[in-house]
Design a protein around this motif. Structure first.
Motif, short mmCIF file in Angstrom:
data_model
loop_
_atom_site.label_atom_id
_atom_site.label_comp_id
_atom_site.label_asym_id
_atom_site.label_seq_id
_atom_site.Cartn_x
_atom_site.Cartn_y
_atom_site.Cartn_z
N GLY A 1 27.26 48.62 33.45
CA GLY A 1 26.81 47.61 34.39
C GLY A 1 26.11 48.26 35.57
N MET A 2 26.05 47.54 36.68
CA MET A 2 25.35 48.02 37.87
C MET A 2 26.28 48.11 39.07
N HIS A 3 27.58 48.25 38.81
CA HIS A 3 28.56 48.31 39.89
C HIS A 3 29.42 49.56 39.77
N PRO A 4 28.87 50.72 40.15
CA PRO A 4 29.63 51.97 40.04
C PRO A 4 30.83 52.02 40.98
N GLU A 5 30.89 51.09 41.94
CA GLU A 5 32.06 51.08 42.82
C GLU A 5 33.35 50.80 42.05
N ILE A 6 33.24 50.28 40.83
CA ILE A 6 34.44 50.08 40.00
C ILE A 6 35.12 51.42 39.73
N TYR A 7 34.33 52.45 39.47
CA TYR A 7 34.91 53.79 39.26
C TYR A 7 35.68 54.22 40.50
N TRP A 8 35.06 54.04 41.66
CA TRP A 8 35.66 54.49 42.91
C TRP A 8 36.93 53.70 43.24
N LEU A 9 36.87 52.37 43.10
CA LEU A 9 38.02 51.54 43.42
C LEU A 9 39.18 51.78 42.45
N ALA A 10 38.86 52.01 41.18
CA ALA A 10 39.91 52.28 40.19
C ALA A 10 40.39 53.73 40.22
N ASP A 11 39.64 54.59 40.90
CA ASP A 11 39.94 56.03 40.94
C ASP A 11 40.02 56.62 39.53
N ARG A 12 38.97 56.32 38.74
CA ARG A 12 38.88 56.86 37.40
C ARG A 12 37.56 57.61 37.24
#
Length: 459
Positions: A357-368
């Motif tokens: 997708g276009m929301h890399p903040e998911i990686y940051w928020l999930a800490d993965r």
């Protein structure tokens, strides 16, 4: 000082949510990857120069990576520094009152766009202090300093380098000595060359200079891009209408006496147009020269009441956008947080995930950790905001990216794949490598926040 207080007040909304736009999420994820041994332009990639990812990495190393508040503080300081340099130029030309006005215009216009474009700690915000410093140095014939500051601006975002245009004009107008030319050009070239050598010349040139050919295109997005261009330009100009009216009344004088500032504004407009996307935050590059021209116009008017009204109008416009930021919907943040929580719940800290997708903040928020160096589907399909399916596809990806991507997911299969495409032109059904990967190795286990989640079979 009062200007610092104003800069803080107009940026209060920035502290009220974990992120404002995906650029912050991209930078935060990059910074974590770098902190865990990644190498910029090798296994941590972006189309931007290196200074801002390194700034994020440094802030995270000192103060932790769970929040962007340190970057938000630095963004306020960057806004203040830009205003102070702009004010110093105006004060030198037109006196103390004009300096105060120029500083206020700089701060107020810096929030005169949609909050997600002005409250985020992203590239344009940190580029502007260096551009203003470059002009300040050139105005004082400090040519080495002007070149160095222009290089710093360009190494935050490439278009920051356009401030060399007014610097070269001032050099031609005021000081044509060969030594002055050498100091300006060396001040710019040496730091850029040093960063290229530090990060690897070939990789640096590809990611910073030559690797964005298809991205810098109106293919499939011309109507949206032109509408966005007109809309964002209209919003920013509307915030300064009375000052611009006064500027028009003194246009001939201003063009003659402020040619360097007009050249700075014109070069900045080219910087906004490069890439043909016209996102709102691109327009922040116009703020310092526009603020200077407005301050000059108010200085030249013989009607103080009109000048005060012009400044008050821009202050009210800024207040409106600050209010919009304070009351903006948190639904986009809530949605992405929901997806991140689902990822966190279904994986352990050492497992990698792929967010399609276009929301890399998911990686940051999930800490993965990301399963690939390509943090968005945009790098693998050329998708950008507003672009239709015509300019999107596997064949439009960054050169060589699919070979690298497929090797990465083969060597380290992601524990989860999050399809966050939500019907966009890069949905898995339209991208055979992703479609085939999901069909061969993954099973659908649910949805979260509008995203579809797939788990690796046999995990």
């Amino acid at each position: 000082m009062p200007l610092a207080l104003v800069a803080l007040l107009v940026h209060l909304p920035s502290f009220l949510r974990p992120f404002w736009n995906p650029d912050e999420g991209y930078l935060a994820t990059e910074a974590r990857m770098l902190a865990h041994g990644g190498t910029l332009y090798v296994d941590v990639v972006d189309r931007k120069p290196p200074l801002l990812p390194w700034l994020y990495q440094g802030a995270f190393a000192l103060l932790g990576s769970d929040s962007l508040w340190p970057l938000r503080v630095l963004a306020v300081l960057a806004c203040l520094a830009t205003a102070l340099f702009t004010a110093a130029v105006a004060r030198r030309r037109w006196g103390g009152a004009a300096g105060t006005v120029a500083g206020l215009f700089t701060v107020l216009l810096s929030v005169a766009l949609a909050p997600e474009d002005t409250q985020a700690a992203t590239f344009e915000v940190f580029m502007l202090p260096a551009t203003a410093a470059a002009f300040w140095c050139a105005d004082r014939k400090r040519w080495a300093g002007a070149g160095l500051a222009a290089a710093l601006a360009a190494m935050v975002k490439q278009t920051g380098g356009v401030v060399l245009l007014p610097a070269l004009y001032l050099l031609w107008r005021d000081d044509r000595r060969p030594g002055a030319v050498l100091r300006l050009l060396a001040g710019f070239v040496v730091p850029v060359a040093a960063l290229a050598l530090l990060t690897g010349p070939r990789d640096f040139l590809f990611w910073v200079v030559s690797g964005s050919g298809d991205y810098a295109s109106l293919d499939g997005a011309w109507a949206t891009a032109l509408g966005r261009a007109a809309g964002n330009a209209g919003i920013m100009l509307a915030a300064a209408v009375p000052a611009l009216v006064l500027l028009a009344r003194h246009l001939r004088v201003s063009l003659r006496e402020d040619a360097d500032v007009w050249l700075w504004l014109a070069g900045s407009a080219v910087g906004v147009a490069v890439g043909f996307h016209f996102f709102g935050h691109y327009y922040l590059q116009l703020v310092p020269p526009l603020a200077l021209l407005c301050a000059g116009a108010l200085h030249r008017t013989a009607e103080p009441r009109r000048a005060r009204f012009a400044l008050a109008w821009t202050a009210v416009a800024a207040a409106v956008f600050v209010a919009l930021g304070l009351t903006a919907s948190t639904q986009p943040v809530t949605r992405v947080r929901t997806v991140a929580q689902a990822v966190d719940a279904d994986t352990s800290a050492g497992q990698r995930v792929l967010v399609w997708g276009m929301h890399p903040e998911i990686y940051w928020l999930a800490d993965r950790a990301p399963a690939s160096r390509y943090l968005t589907a945009g790098l693998l399909t050329n998708f950008a905001g507003g672009r239709g399916g015509k300019g999107v596809g596997v064949q439009k990806a960054v050169a060589g990216s699919w070979t690298t991507f497929e090797r990465e997911v083969e060597e380290h299969p992601p524990a989860l794949v999050v399809d966050d495409s939500q019907g966009a032109p890069y949905a898995p059904a339209a991208v055979p490598p992703i479609r085939d990967l999901l069909a061969a190795r993954y099973e659908r286990v649910g949805t979260s926040g509008g995203a579809v989640i797939y788990r690796l079979r046999g995990r």
